[in-house]
Design a protein around this motif. Structure first.
Motif, PDB file in Angstrom:
ATOM      1  N   LEU B  32       0.762  -1.133   0.048  1.00  0.00           N
ATOM      2  CA  LEU B  32       0.070   0.035   0.116  1.00  0.00           C
ATOM      3  C   LEU B  32       0.819   1.264   0.025  1.00  0.00           C
ATOM      4  O   LEU B  32       1.579   1.533  -0.818  1.00  0.00           O
ATOM      5  N   CYS B 125      -7.006   6.064   0.971  1.00  0.00           N
ATOM      6  CA  CYS B 125      -8.336   5.311   0.703  1.00  0.00           C
ATOM      7  C   CYS B 125      -8.683   4.693   2.252  1.00  0.00           C
ATOM      8  O   CYS B 125      -7.757   4.462   2.977  1.00  0.00           O
ATOM      9  N   VAL B 128      -6.671   1.748   2.647  1.00  0.00           N
ATOM     10  CA  VAL B 128      -5.384   1.839   2.959  1.00  0.00           C
ATOM     11  C   VAL B 128      -4.996   2.139   4.509  1.00  0.00           C
ATOM     12  O   VAL B 128      -4.119   1.573   4.951  1.00  0.00           O
ATOM     13  N   SER B 319      -7.192  -2.856  -9.533  1.00  0.00           N
ATOM     14  CA  SER B 319      -7.398  -4.229  -8.814  1.00  0.00           C
ATOM     15  C   SER B 319      -8.707  -4.289  -8.746  1.00  0.00           C
ATOM     16  O   SER B 319      -9.711  -3.783  -8.704  1.00  0.00           O
TER      17      SER B 319
HETATM   18  S1  SF4 Z   1      -7.083  -1.285  -4.411  1.00  0.00           S
HETATM   19 FE1  SF4 Z   1      -8.588   0.276  -4.254  1.00  0.00          FE
HETATM   20  S2  SF4 Z   1      -9.851  -0.154  -2.502  1.00  0.00           S
HETATM   21 FE2  SF4 Z   1      -8.254  -1.478  -2.358  1.00  0.00          FE
HETATM   22  S3  SF4 Z   1      -7.031  -0.138  -0.880  1.00  0.00           S
HETATM   23 FE3  SF4 Z   1      -6.532   0.501  -3.175  1.00  0.00          FE
HETATM   24  S4  SF4 Z   1      -7.690   2.153  -3.541  1.00  0.00           S
HETATM   25 FE4  SF4 Z   1      -8.427   1.264  -1.558  1.00  0.00          FE
END
Ligand code: SF4
Ligand code: SF4
Lengths: 499, 398
Positions: B32, B125, B128, B319
């Motif tokens: 992340l 997010c 995150v 994703s």
């Molecule tokens: S993939 Fe999307 S929902 Fe998942 S942590 Fe990242 S930004 Fe957030």
């Protein structure tokens, strides 16, 4: 450079003050009591306004089809609800007239989750419907004054009206849910609630107008106007006869804000379903959410005290506001004879959640999901928790994950997380039913134990209840002792009082 | 010229001062927001005297990692960048030859962004932010796995986008595990961390400028990747950009585009004069709810691509189950395509690399690029007008 070659976000004509007379504000709904009274608040301010209809499964499907399929289900519900409403109205009046006649107002311009991005779903849906130019006003839930496009003036008088409407209807909702499971005449509670809402609407329509900020605030804080209205509501509820000597499981509703608040197909009509299954529902008060929003501001300011010289002063103001909110709710609760549930202390929710979920994690209900579960257990507030998780929610998946740690430490917690996605109702409800069966068992055991402990049998308890007519009134508060259920608490109360 | 991926940069540990703390072993899950802040941690911990060899980042994400170390520890089904974190935690807890003393997994409430000041906020997010709490639960629900292994779990919440708050938050979290740590020392170390991060970001932006300058002078195309920072992780982004690079196209990442004033004036000056935007970094014209740092940067980079003639193709990586990206799909695509730039999205990236279908799509993209790039460059140059500072050979080293 040809600037028009570049994409631009949705633009819409202004809602101007001179249009107020003919434009109808349609606002996204909460539950029916709050919706009706908020409508009265708008009317009191000189607007034509009405809530949107309750979202249905068709709305969910329309939201997915017209916006995007992967958005969280509350976003799909509200987008689809708007889209279907506009479709119906456009068929009746024509698209141009619909765009002229309506302005849509909703909360949803605040991050960090999908809540702050609802505009995109609405915009897509409007484009797909060919309704570009429809006016959308998305307001920030944390600000009491903000621009509403000129035509809608979001000032303190309006915002305080909405907050007070929420506090009053929260108290009424709580009284209603503590009454209906025990009513002796089916439908009596619903009729009293409908009359109560009508009384409140009248009170809000007659709210005096205050031009100044401070005078509006001072009046709302000091007036007995709403307390008197609620006392009338209480007198109406006096007429509802109850028999509380029934063991019923208390089920606390928690989860994501939208799903825990609405009452209807958007959450599988879970409140009514639980009552039909024999439970007493402990609904999720919107006031808890307002209290939480203030806590969030306080926490954010606390984090900045060392680096922002104004933070302390702002912090003091935020703390006073929080106290005033809680004090005002308490006034409303007492006006209903103390029967509605009190607000949990935010500091306690935070402390309980701390080992599992940090208090500053933002989005959705934050640490309250965990905090409320542990609070419920500590205060014996419910036998079971029914947690409504929206499909594809960002923060909720995180707190539900953290709940795994809570359940590891508290395996006796009856916790039913239901994923709401519209097409899995049977599965979700059957899962809920399994846990409810256990909750019923606990309620019955607790009731029997209360009888055994007090040496009463049911017949004697009934005789004592009959001898105290006040206990048959919906507005008589039964003290909460060391048991959960209303039935068991009533037994203990009867035993403690004179025979 | 390719941009070095962050995977390489993770390896560039500097040596730090020695002392008691040099024995302390700290593990950090390479997940992340660590992907956009890792240089800070390298600088910060080195300044505190943690020996570089004792600062352990977990390996890049892989299915094997999750299988060996994370299986059964997930507590909820969600996007893979969060889900895979259980494998990273597991690797740091169970997969080290020498035991770690500390598992350090910060919760990023906000992250610094070059758009700060022009956007509403730069929050992370919500997943995150909260992922460490979620993943931690999988290691604590039955018994305290960290405690059993003698590992201290440290997970401070950081307002990382507000540097003034960070030293206090780090000090409160680390004082118990780093002997003798004071606030003053933490503040100094954080300053070193910020400087390292800024150097790193500026370096990559300069390299991007050089890539674009080279393209401009040869009128040659390049590709922009629009993704979250952790899509640089080969196990999450599946190295799709690498496969395109193999066709000879330089790759740029949206997070590290050049932002020097002359270029910004050329790209956004006319719109600023018209009052459409308040600054080159204003995205209110395309995205009014600018709360989320990575989302904001993604939208801005899409605007950059639309205006940069030599970016002839944008690749979007997303994703599976990403709730943040969903609402941006339409605006990002429209921003890019309205300018005539090619747009291809690889959505629903998950644990498994769909190698076959990726290969076919990459071939298709390369085919389009080969045939359409010349026209796209001409059209975008006409649209933007003359005077791009990138064409000026002397500006390339900006
Ligand atoms: S993939 Fe999307 S929902 Fe998942 S942590 Fe990242 S930004 Fe957030
Ligand atoms: S809290 Fe969850 S369901 Fe509610 S708006 Fe945010 S992402 Fe959607």
């Amino acid at each position: 450079m040809n600037v028009s070659a570049f994409y631009r976000a949705y633009t819409q004509p202004d809602f101007t003050p001179h249009e107020r007379e003919r434009v109808e504000i349609r606002f996204a709904g909460l539950h029916w009591r709050a919706d009706r009274v908020i409508q009265a608040v708008f009317e009191n301010q000189g607007y034509r306004a009405a809530p949107m209809p309750a979202a249905t499964r068709d709305d969910l499907m329309a939201g997915r089809e017209l916006a995007d399929i992967g958005q969280c289900c509350p976003a799909s519900f509200v987008t689809g609800c708007l889209a279907n409403f506009l479709r119906r109205e456009a068929a009746r009046l024509g698209a141009d007239e619909v765009k002229r006649r309506y302005v849509y107002v909703s909360i949803g311009s605040c991050g960090p989750c999908r809540f702050g991005q609802y505009h995109q779903g609405y915009e897509l849906a409007l484009r797909h419907l060919g309704m570009e130019g429809m006016r959308l006003l998305l307001l920030d839930q944390s600000r009491l004054e903000q621009a509403g496009g000129g035509g809608l003036e979001v000032n303190l008088q309006l915002s305080l009206g909405v907050v007070w409407a929420i506090l009053c209807t929260d108290a009424l909702q709580s009284l209603e849910y503590r009454t209906r499971p025990y009513e002796t005449t089916p439908g009596a509670t619903d009729r009293a609630a409908a009359d109560g809402v009508a009384l409140l609407c009248e009170a809000f329509r007659q709210r005096p107008r205050h031009g100044g900020k401070w005078s509006a605030l001072a009046w709302h804080l000091t007036t007995r106007h709403f307390v008197r209205a609620l006392q009338l509501v209480a007198r109406r509820f006096d007429e509802v006869e109850v028999d509380r000597l029934v063991p019923k499981p208390v089920v606390k509703i928690t989860g994501e804000f939208y799903l825990q608040t609405v009452e209807g197909p958007a959450n599988y009509d879970i409140h009514r379903w639980l009552e039909a299954e024999g439970a007493e529902v402990y609904p999720a008060a919107i006031a808890v959410w307002l209290d939480y929003l203030l806590r969030v501001s306080i926490q954010n300011l606390q984090a900045r005290v060392a680096v922002d010289r104004h933070a302390r002063a702002k912090l003091a103001v935020a703390k006073v506001l929080q106290r005033l909110l809680r004090w005002t709710f308490e006034r409303m609760r007492r006006a209903l004879d103390g029967v509605p549930h009190a607000l949990p202390e935010q500091a306690e929710l935070r402390a309980l959640a701390a080992p599992y979920y940090h208090h500053r994690l933002a989005g959705g209900e934050g640490d309250m999901l965990v905090g409320k579960a542990l609070w419920t257990k500590r205060h014996r507030a419910a036998h079971m928790i029914c947690e409504l998780s929206p499909y594809s929610c960002l923060p909720n998946t995180m707190s539900v994950g953290a709940m795994a740690g809570v359940l590891g430490k508290h395996p006796d917690l009856l916790y039913a997380p239901l994923e709401v996605k519209g097409d899995a109702e049977v599965h979700a409800l059957s899962r809920c039913q399994m846990i409810l069966t256990e909750a019923k068992k606990r309620a019955q055991e607790e009731f029997d134990a209360a009888l055994a402990r007090t040496g009463l049998d049911l017949a004697e308890a009934r005789r004592r209840q009959a001898a105290r007519p006040a206990l048959r009134r919906a507005t008589t508060a039964i003290p909460h002792r060391d048991v959960v259920g209303t039935g068991a608490n009533t037994v203990l109360h009867l035993a403690a009082g004179r025979a | 010229m390719p941009i070095p991926t962050l995977a390489n940069w993770f390896a560039r540990l500097r040596s730090g001062p020695s002392g008691d703390r040099a024995q302390l072993r700290i593990g950090i899950p390479r997940t992340l927001a660590i992907w956009s802040t890792h240089q800070f941690w390298l600088g910060f911990f080195a300044a505190l005297g943690i020996a570089p060899r004792n600062l352990v980042f977990s390996s890049p994400t892989s299915e094997a990692q999750y299988h060996h170390f994370g299986r059964g520890r997930g507590t909820v089904d969600c996007c893979y960048p969060v889900k895979c974190m259980a494998g990273h935690y597991g690797e740091l807890v169970f997969g080290q030859k020498r035991r770690l003393d500390v598992l350090f997994s910060p919760m990023f409430h906000s992250i610094p962004s070059f758009l700060d000041g022009a956007v509403k906020t730069s929050l992370s997010c919500p997943r995150v932010m909260a992922a460490p709490e979620n993943i931690k639960a999988g290691f604590l629900k039955e018994r305290d796995v960290f405690g059993e292994r003698g590992i201290r779990y440290v997970s401070p919440l950081l307002d990382f986008g507000e540097p003034a708050l960070v030293p206090g938050q780090l000090h409160a979290a680390l004082a118990e595990v780093i002997p003798g740590l004071t606030l003053a020392e933490t503040t100094r170390a954080a300053a070193i961390g910020w400087a390292a991060l800024q150097r790193f970001d500026a370096g990559l932006r300069a390299e991007s400028a050089a890539v674009l300058g080279a393209c401009a002078r040869r009128d040659a195309p390049c590709i922009l990747v629009l993704a979250r920072p952790y899509h640089m992780d080969p196990g999450i982004g599946h190295e799709i950009e690498g496969e395109l690079q193999a066709y000879g196209y330089p790759i740029l990442w949206g997070q590290y585009l050049p932002i020097e004033p002359a270029l910004m004036a050329w790209m956004f000056g006319a719109e600023m004069q018209r009052g459409d935007i308040a600054s080159p970094f204003d995205i209110a014209d395309v995205w009014p709810s600018s709360y989320s740092a990575n989302t904001n940067e993604l939208l801005w980079a899409a605007k950059f691509a639309a205006r940069m003639p030599w970016i002839t193709c944008v690749i979007r990586l997303t994703s599976y189950e990403c709730g943040m990206d969903q609402p941006t799909f339409s605006p990002v695509q429209e921003i890019v395509e309205r300018s005539g730039t090619l747009f291809f999205a690889f959505q629903e990236l998950d644990a498994t690399k769909a190698a076959g279908s990726i290969k076919i799509r990459v071939e298709t993209i390369a085919h389009y690029l080969e045939h359409a790039s010349g026209d796209i460059i001409r059209q975008k140059r006409r649209l933007m007008g003359a005077g791009c500072p990138l064409e000026d050979a002397t500006s390339q080293a900006a």
